[in-house]
Write an enzyme that holds these catalytic residues in place. Structure first.
Site, PDB file in Angstrom:
ATOM      1  N   VAL A  19      52.613   5.124  32.118  1.00 23.54           N
ATOM      2  CA  VAL A  19      53.252   4.597  33.325  1.00 23.54           C
ATOM      3  C   VAL A  19      54.773   4.695  33.194  1.00 23.54           C
ATOM      4  CG1 VAL A  19      53.504   2.599  34.845  1.00 23.54           C
ATOM      5  CG2 VAL A  19      51.311   3.006  33.722  1.00 23.54           C
ATOM      6  N   ASP A  71      61.071   2.536  23.255  1.00 24.99           N
ATOM      7  CA  ASP A  71      59.659   2.523  22.844  1.00 24.99           C
ATOM      8  C   ASP A  71      59.629   2.932  21.376  1.00 24.99           C
ATOM      9  OD1 ASP A  71      56.970   3.167  22.265  1.00 24.99           O
ATOM     10  OD2 ASP A  71      56.572   3.654  24.358  1.00 24.99           O
ATOM     11  N   VAL A 127      55.643  -4.499  36.082  1.00 33.88           N
ATOM     12  CA  VAL A 127      54.266  -4.166  36.485  1.00 33.88           C
ATOM     13  C   VAL A 127      53.395  -4.032  35.239  1.00 33.88           C
ATOM     14  CG1 VAL A 127      54.722  -3.048  38.727  1.00 33.88           C
ATOM     15  CG2 VAL A 127      54.782  -1.695  36.639  1.00 33.88           C
ATOM     16  N   ALA A 128      53.872  -4.581  34.108  1.00 37.43           N
ATOM     17  CA  ALA A 128      53.089  -4.486  32.859  1.00 37.43           C
ATOM     18  C   ALA A 128      52.158  -5.698  32.751  1.00 37.43           C
ATOM     19  CB  ALA A 128      54.024  -4.384  31.668  1.00 37.43           C
ATOM     20  N   ARG A 129      52.612  -6.754  32.122  1.00 40.28           N
ATOM     21  CA  ARG A 129      51.860  -7.995  32.026  1.00 40.28           C
ATOM     22  C   ARG A 129      52.821  -9.165  32.083  1.00 40.28           C
ATOM     23  NH1 ARG A 129      48.254  -5.640  33.384  1.00 40.28           N
ATOM     24  NH2 ARG A 129      46.195  -5.317  32.462  1.00 40.28           N
ATOM     25  N   ASP A 157      54.833  -8.030  39.547  1.00 43.98           N
ATOM     26  CA  ASP A 157      53.457  -7.782  40.008  1.00 43.98           C
ATOM     27  C   ASP A 157      52.457  -8.565  39.170  1.00 43.98           C
ATOM     28  OD1 ASP A 157      51.434  -6.380  41.516  1.00 43.98           O
ATOM     29  OD2 ASP A 157      51.065  -5.135  39.739  1.00 43.98           O
ATOM     30  N   GLU A 175      47.207 -15.846  36.299  1.00 43.62           N
ATOM     31  CA  GLU A 175      46.946 -15.176  37.577  1.00 43.62           C
ATOM     32  C   GLU A 175      45.722 -15.778  38.237  1.00 43.62           C
ATOM     33  OE1 GLU A 175      46.934 -10.905  37.091  1.00 43.62           O
ATOM     34  OE2 GLU A 175      49.019 -10.886  36.454  1.00 43.62           O
ATOM     35  N   HIS A 219      49.364  -8.589  41.539  1.00 46.10           N
ATOM     36  CA  HIS A 219      48.791  -7.620  40.595  1.00 46.10           C
ATOM     37  C   HIS A 219      48.172  -6.431  41.352  1.00 46.10           C
ATOM     38  CE1 HIS A 219      47.005  -7.291  36.274  1.00 46.10           C
ATOM     39  NE2 HIS A 219      47.236  -6.089  36.788  1.00 46.10           N
ATOM     40  N   LEU A 220      49.047  -5.728  42.050  1.00 47.85           N
ATOM     41  CA  LEU A 220      48.583  -4.628  42.909  1.00 47.85           C
ATOM     42  C   LEU A 220      48.840  -3.253  42.309  1.00 47.85           C
ATOM     43  CD1 LEU A 220      49.741  -5.761  46.499  1.00 47.85           C
ATOM     44  CD2 LEU A 220      47.449  -5.848  45.497  1.00 47.85           C
ATOM     45  N   GLY A 221      49.394  -3.224  41.092  1.00 48.13           N
ATOM     46  CA  GLY A 221      49.815  -1.941  40.512  1.00 48.13           C
ATOM     47  C   GLY A 221      48.767  -0.849  40.583  1.00 48.13           C
ATOM     48  N   ALA A 222      47.517  -1.214  40.310  1.00 47.25           N
ATOM     49  CA  ALA A 222      46.467  -0.193  40.262  1.00 47.25           C
ATOM     50  C   ALA A 222      45.714  -0.103  41.571  1.00 47.25           C
ATOM     51  CB  ALA A 222      45.493  -0.529  39.137  1.00 47.25           C
TER      52      ALA A 222
HETATM   53  N1  LIG Z   1      50.268  -3.854  37.215  1.00 47.08           N
HETATM   54  C1  LIG Z   1      49.233  -3.083  37.080  1.00 47.08           C
HETATM   55  O1  LIG Z   1      48.340  -3.068  37.896  1.00 47.08           O
HETATM   56  C2  LIG Z   1      49.149  -2.171  35.900  1.00 47.08           C
HETATM   57  C3  LIG Z   1      48.558  -0.901  36.027  1.00 47.08           C
HETATM   58  C4  LIG Z   1      48.497  -0.093  34.888  1.00 47.08           C
HETATM   59  C5  LIG Z   1      48.998  -0.549  33.694  1.00 47.08           C
HETATM   60  N2  LIG Z   1      49.519  -1.788  33.620  1.00 47.08           N
HETATM   61  C6  LIG Z   1      50.078  -2.304  32.360  1.00 47.08           C
HETATM   62  O2  LIG Z   1      50.987  -1.365  31.880  1.00 47.08           O
HETATM   63  C7  LIG Z   1      50.803  -1.192  30.505  1.00 47.08           C
HETATM   64  C8  LIG Z   1      51.169   0.235  30.134  1.00 47.08           C
HETATM   65  O3  LIG Z   1      50.232   1.135  30.677  1.00 47.08           O
HETATM   66  P1  LIG Z   1      50.213   2.650  30.199  1.00 47.08           P
HETATM   67  O4  LIG Z   1      49.059   3.298  30.865  1.00 47.08           O
HETATM   68  O5  LIG Z   1      51.553   3.244  30.342  1.00 47.08           O
HETATM   69  O6  LIG Z   1      49.895   2.453  28.664  1.00 47.08           O
HETATM   70  P2  LIG Z   1      50.376   3.389  27.476  1.00 47.08           P
HETATM   71  O7  LIG Z   1      49.586   2.951  26.321  1.00 47.08           O
HETATM   72  O8  LIG Z   1      50.309   4.809  27.889  1.00 47.08           O
HETATM   73  O9  LIG Z   1      51.905   3.010  27.256  1.00 47.08           O
HETATM   74  C9  LIG Z   1      52.326   1.849  26.636  1.00 47.08           C
HETATM   75  C10 LIG Z   1      53.570   2.185  25.838  1.00 47.08           C
HETATM   76  O10 LIG Z   1      54.142   0.993  25.363  1.00 47.08           O
HETATM   77  C11 LIG Z   1      54.681   1.278  24.087  1.00 47.08           C
HETATM   78  N3  LIG Z   1      54.948   0.059  23.341  1.00 47.08           N
HETATM   79  C12 LIG Z   1      54.093  -0.640  22.529  1.00 47.08           C
HETATM   80  N4  LIG Z   1      54.757  -1.674  21.987  1.00 47.08           N
HETATM   81  C13 LIG Z   1      56.028  -1.639  22.469  1.00 47.08           C
HETATM   82  C14 LIG Z   1      57.171  -2.433  22.262  1.00 47.08           C
HETATM   83  N5  LIG Z   1      57.145  -3.495  21.462  1.00 47.08           N
HETATM   84  N6  LIG Z   1      58.306  -2.083  22.899  1.00 47.08           N
HETATM   85  C15 LIG Z   1      58.346  -1.007  23.706  1.00 47.08           C
HETATM   86  N7  LIG Z   1      57.288  -0.206  23.927  1.00 47.08           N
HETATM   87  C16 LIG Z   1      56.150  -0.530  23.325  1.00 47.08           C
HETATM   88  C17 LIG Z   1      53.662   2.178  23.459  1.00 47.08           C
HETATM   89  O11 LIG Z   1      54.219   2.912  22.403  1.00 47.08           O
HETATM   90  C18 LIG Z   1      53.267   3.057  24.625  1.00 47.08           C
HETATM   91  O12 LIG Z   1      54.043   4.237  24.648  1.00 47.08           O
HETATM   92  C19 LIG Z   1      49.327  -1.505  30.265  1.00 47.08           C
HETATM   93  O13 LIG Z   1      49.118  -2.011  28.971  1.00 47.08           O
HETATM   94  C20 LIG Z   1      49.025  -2.539  31.308  1.00 47.08           C
HETATM   95  O14 LIG Z   1      49.193  -3.805  30.740  1.00 47.08           O
HETATM   96  C21 LIG Z   1      49.616  -2.606  34.687  1.00 47.08           C
HETATM   97  O1  LIG Z   2      45.913  -2.740  33.167  1.00 45.34           O
HETATM   98  C1  LIG Z   2      45.641  -2.254  34.253  1.00 45.34           C
HETATM   99  O2  LIG Z   2      44.975  -1.210  34.382  1.00 45.34           O
HETATM  100  C2  LIG Z   2      46.161  -2.900  35.480  1.00 45.34           C
HETATM  101  O3  LIG Z   2      46.761  -4.094  35.197  1.00 45.34           O
HETATM  102  C3  LIG Z   2      45.190  -2.988  36.577  1.00 45.34           C
HETATM  103  O4  LIG Z   2      44.446  -4.157  36.545  1.00 45.34           O
HETATM  104  P1  LIG Z   2      43.319  -4.386  37.642  1.00 45.34           P
HETATM  105  O5  LIG Z   2      42.178  -3.532  37.292  1.00 45.34           O
HETATM  106  O6  LIG Z   2      42.960  -5.830  37.569  1.00 45.34           O
HETATM  107  O7  LIG Z   2      43.912  -4.007  38.945  1.00 45.34           O
END
Ligand SMILES: NC(=O)c1ccc[n+]([C@@H]2O[C@H](COP(=O)([O-])OP(=O)(O)OC[C@H]3O[C@@H](n4cnc5c(N)ncnc54)[C@H](O)[C@@H]3O)[C@@H](O)[C@H]2O)c1
Ligand SMILES: O=C(O)[C@H](O)COP(=O)(O)O
Length: 600
Positions: free
Chosen positions: A208, A227, A286-288, A312, A317, A336-339
């Site tokens: 992301v 990262d 949009v992470a956690r 988000d 939640e 939490h609409l990211g996905a």
């Molecule tokens: N809001 C949403 O609906 C939504 C949707 C998708 C993902 N997410 C969140 O986003 C996060 C990332 O998704 P992704 O698909 O890119 O995952 P990913 O695993 O591809 O990327 C995560 C990155 O974070 C890095 N990382 C780990 N520890 C770290 C630190 N201490 N400091 C900086 N970087 C660090 C990792 O090296 C990796 O490159 C997921 O874990 C999820 O929690 C949220």
């Molecule tokens: O980690 C994820 O993939 C996103 O946070 C999406 O979560 P959701 O499936 O509850 O929309």
């Protein structure tokens, strides 16, 4: 390896491998413990051991949160699917004992209690998304439950939502919209800030984060990233500079968070780190929610250190209605609409359904998060070696005399591949599984094999021998040695004093090629009888006729001997288990010094 046995005699099977009937194969468990029944009329070459070809009973999948139709369809083709949304934790614990798999999104906490309540039936948890912080992975692993996720299908959706929040925040879109809808027209109040030329720090440069960086560059922003694990060349390719955490904080006008929630990232933005930021910084998350100390963020917003935040995700939640953070006028919030795009949800549903069905079939998953994760192409290449590894483990441990505690196992892989071109985690896990299953009353599968080995004080060390030659095959041989034990078959003890078995894959079929110091060659398709004797004429006939009398089919026979008429080991592959009476009669053949029956 020392080769003290000088010759090997190989006899062909009375029954050809291709025509072997598996009709009567006993039900056993697949790599992930799902009953594997009736592998009908297939040669071993066609059906690697961890694939179920048919199951008598359909598994049950509980879908606990809304899942895209395409994914549900895939699940329904293979399993009984129970879609029960909004279950309380108690209801989930009650239902779970009737389910083989559970599919969730981020809204369901898959706790230790759930694994405990499943009574061992739950084999797979499918997370229809990326973040697996809502699943107790340690508990899943301890209970032998595979956790798979859908790591790729919502990447773009999450990145687009990050950009949507970034731009909406910079131009006060949400606040202005609410204001217009309440009858106001405040053109001076909602003057925004421009993005072009500003520095965006992407924290977490994974899937992301990289997509956000790409899009932000398109908006004319200067993008940096932090990262600790991201490769610099990937960042360079997108034109992004990787910087330290403190440097990112100090130079960013905007910060966008994209790291997973882990113990290391929990509350990584806190009073101390907000103090290191540029005054007036704007934050997108949009992470956690848990990566931000939300109370500290309110303080930073009140103090003007953080000018705005667009969020988000939240620690809790949905967040409490009276949450100071949500109510803050400089905060834009989405639930939490990211996905949550139509496209991402269909993609995620298919991705997770395929992984769950695959795991229920006993296939090894490329999206497993608590088992060795091996890319699909490597997996397919390793398949026969995976079977070999498990069978060698199973053979080796059965050679240990009762009462000997197995503490130390050494695995040696002979390979012409460069050391970084052979991933042995899967092979090691399968050896462990093969070793523990026959001697353990607990359920063992690939997921909890390492954990259980550790719990039992079983140390598995690995060594690689780099062989000359062309590295067409990933592994030339696998050797398993168990030290400091007695053997129930003394000839299995090598010159160096350990139980030793060695195997190779030939034409896709695993073979046992060495026992102790004796070279043999027997395919590991049924079970095996090992006999030791002084090499002499007629031995094969004598043993063969005892087995033939009760219609036990011999698949392979091979004799390894020090020299003609000297000490020898005869390895006999059998398709059916001989009766105790037949085994006794084999033991009574005068020339046989010792023998052992090894079930595979
Ligand atoms: N809001 C949403 O609906 C939504 C949707 C998708 C993902 N997410 C969140 O986003 C996060 C990332 O998704 P992704 O698909 O890119 O995952 P990913 O695993 O591809 O990327 C995560 C990155 O974070 C890095 N990382 C780990 N520890 C770290 C630190 N201490 N400091 C900086 N970087 C660090 C990792 O090296 C990796 O490159 C997921 O874990 C999820 O929690 C949220
Ligand atoms: O980690 C994820 O993939 C996103 O946070 C999406 O979560 P959701 O499936 O509850 O929309």
């Amino acid at each position: 390896m020392a080769a003290s046995a000088s010759s090997t005699m190989l006899l062909s099977s009375k029954t050809s491998r291709a025509s072997l009937s598996w009709k009567n194969q006993l039900a056993s468990t697949s790599a992930f413990g799902v009953p594997r029944v009736s592998l009908r009329h297939r040669s071993h070459r066609q059906c690697p051991r961890f694939i179920v070809l048919s199951m008598d009973a359909k598994p049950t999948v509980l879908v606990a949160e809304k899942l895209g139709e395409a994914g549900l369809k895939l699940l329904k083709e293979f399993a009984n699917v129970d879609c029960s949304y909004n279950l309380s934790p108690e209801e989930l614990c009650t239902k779970i004992s009737l389910c083989d798999a559970l599919v969730v999104r981020s809204g369901t906490k898959v706790t230790r209690e759930i694994f405990e309540s499943s009574g061992g039936r739950l084999k797979v948890v499918g997370r229809a998304g990326v973040g697996i912080d809502n699943v107790d992975l340690a508990a899943a692993t301890e209970h032998g439950c595979l956790v798979v996720n859908a790591p790729t299908a919502n990447t773009v959706a999450a990145a687009e939502h990050g950009i949507a929040l970034l731009t909406a925040m910079a131009r006060n879109v949400a606040q202005a919209d609410a204001s217009v809808k309440s009858g106001k027209w405040l053109r001076n109040k909602y003057v925004g800030v421009s993005l072009v030329g500003k520095t965006l720090a992407v924290m977490g440069f994974g899937k992301v984060g990289s997509e956000v960086a790409r899009r932000a560059k398109g908006l004319g922003m200067h993008v940096i990233a932090h990262d600790p694990y991201a490769p610099a060349d990937r960042a360079r390719a997108i034109g992004v500079e990787l910087v330290s955490f403190d440097e990112a904080l100090a130079s960013a006008d905007f910060i966008s968070l994209h790291m997973p929630l882990t113990p290391a990232t929990k509350k990584v933005l806190n009073d101390e780190t907000f103090a290191k930021m540029k005054k007036g910084v704007r934050i997108v998350n949009v992470a956690r929610g848990g990566v931000i100390d939300e109370e500290a963020l309110v303080r930073a917003l009140d103090a003007g250190i953080v000018a705005q935040a667009a969020l988000d995700v939240f620690t809790e939640e949905p967040p409490p209605k009276d949450s100071k953070l949500i109510q803050h006028e400089n905060v834009t919030a989405t639930p939490h609409l990211g996905a949550s795009t139509t496209e991402a949800q269909e993609g995620v549903a298919i991705e997770v359904a395929e992984a769950v069905v695959g795991a229920l079939k006993g296939e090894l998953s490329a999206t497993a998060v608590n088992a060795p994760m091996v890319p699909a192409e490597v997996l397919s290449e390793l398949k026969p070696f995976v079977v070999l590894a498990e069978k060698l483990g199973r053979l080796a441990v059965q050679l240990v005399a009762g009462g000997s505690g197995v503490k130390s196992v050494k695995v040696t892989y002979g390979s012409a591949r460069a050391p970084d071109d052979l991933d042995t985690r899967l092979l090691r896990a399968m050896i462990t599984k093969g070793m523990i299953e026959p001697i353990s009353s607990v359920f063992i599968n690939l997921v909890n094999a390492d954990f259980t080995a550790k719990q039992r004080g079983l140390q598995i060390s690995e060594e690689r021998i780099l062989l000359d030659g062309s590295p067409e095959s990933p592994v030339e041989f696998i050797q398993v040695q168990i030290a400091n034990v007695e053997s129930k078959f003394a000839s299995a003890i090598s010159d160096s004093g350990e139980i030793r078995v060695v195997g190779r894959v030939k034409d896709g079929i695993p073979h046992l090629t060495k026992v102790g110091s004796f070279e043999v060659d027997v395919s590991l398709e049924g079970s095996i009888i090992l006999c030791s004797q002084v090499d002499q004429p007629g031995m094969i006939g004598k043993v063969g006729s005892v087995l033939g009398e009760e219609n036990v089919n011999v698949s392979f026979m091979s004799v390894g001997r020090i020299a003609p008429r000297k000490q020898a080991v005869m390895a006999i592959g059998v398709d059916e288990q001989p009766s105790k009476e037949s085994l006794k009669r084999i033991g009574e053949i005068p020339a046989i010094q010792e023998f052992v029956y090894l079930g595979l």
